[in-house]
Enzyme design. Structure first.
Site, short mmCIF file in Angstrom:
data_model
loop_
_atom_site.label_atom_id
_atom_site.label_comp_id
_atom_site.label_asym_id
_atom_site.label_seq_id
_atom_site.Cartn_x
_atom_site.Cartn_y
_atom_site.Cartn_z
N LYS A 120 0.85 -1.24 0.00
CA LYS A 120 -0.07 -0.01 -0.02
C LYS A 120 0.93 1.08 -0.04
O LYS A 120 0.68 2.18 -0.83
CB LYS A 120 -0.84 0.07 1.20
CG LYS A 120 -2.04 -0.91 1.45
CD LYS A 120 -2.96 -0.61 2.70
CE LYS A 120 -2.12 -0.75 3.75
NZ LYS A 120 -1.39 -1.91 4.40
N ARG A 168 11.35 -6.74 4.53
CA ARG A 168 11.16 -5.36 4.91
C ARG A 168 11.78 -5.13 6.07
O ARG A 168 12.54 -3.84 6.53
CB ARG A 168 10.02 -4.71 4.87
CG ARG A 168 9.77 -3.17 5.09
CD ARG A 168 8.52 -2.43 4.79
NE ARG A 168 7.54 -2.96 5.72
CZ ARG A 168 6.28 -2.52 5.49
NH1 ARG A 168 5.86 -1.82 4.46
NH2 ARG A 168 5.46 -2.63 6.51
#
Ligand code: AMP
Length: 187
Positions: free
Chosen positions: A15, A127
């Site tokens: 997103k 990440r």
């Protein structure tokens, strides 16, 4: 008034990356409550101090705090020409609060980025090791996915029933996903 959009989807669906690029492409501000809260934590503001431990546990920060933050951001001049919300509303109480503040015109279209759970965990763990986000460790990731299913996923049906939802496959390269989003927005 330009486009008033929401990027919806589970943690790890991409997103933030896509919303940032899409906002730039359309010329509207990308408003991420996660980014705003992380900035408040880094700055050591009162909001940041209240939010930090909650975020590190992968839980939701109290809605009234986040709603106040979003309302004041949406009242800034640059949001007059539209905006792309990312991370808010995150449950039905927040969706109601947004509508109470700005009416039905608060959102015009919702983009849902979809990806299977195993891909989400894999991306978030990666990440965590690259960017060092303190909530990107496996136990917290799993909790964020549970919180998404319980709190946020019901919004999919809510916006679908209003014919506002566009579904986008979040698997693939950054460019592939981006052009899918552009296509859904144009349609
Ligand atoms: P995100 O960057 O969107 O994944 O958000 C990171 C964290 O910030 C979440 O796990 C929550 O702890 C907090 N957060 C972001 N947006 C909201 C929101 N709308 N309501 C409550 N907590 C939020």
């Amino acid at each position: 008034m330009g486009r008033r959009l929401l990027m919806l989807g589970p943690p790890g669906a991409g997103k933030g990356t896509q919303a940032s690029r899409l906002g730039r492409a359309i010329g509207i501000p990308h408003i991420s409550t996660g980014d705003m809260l992380r900035a408040a934590v880094d700055a050591g503001t009162e909001l940041g101090l209240r939010a930090q431990a909650i975020m590190e546990a992968g839980e939701l920060v109290p809605g009234d705090l986040v709603t106040a933050m979003v309302i004041s951001r949406l009242n800034e001049a640059d949001a007059e020409c539209g905006y792309l919300l990312d991370g808010y509303p995150r449950n039905s109480a927040q969706a109601d609060a947004l509508e109470a503040a700005f009416g039905e015109r608060a959102l015009e279209k919702v983009l849902l980025l979809e990806a299977p759970a195993d891909a989400l965990v894999e991306r978030l763990v990666k990440r965590g090791s690259e960017v060092g986000r303190s909530d990107d460790i496996e136990a917290v990731i799993r909790n964020r996915l549970v919180v998404y299913e319980e709190e946020t996923a019901p919004l999919v049906e809510f916006y679908e029933s209003r014919n506002m939802l566009g579904r986008v496959d979040g698997l693939g390269t950054m460019d592939e996903v981006f052009f899918r989003l552009v296509e859904v927005l144009a349609g």
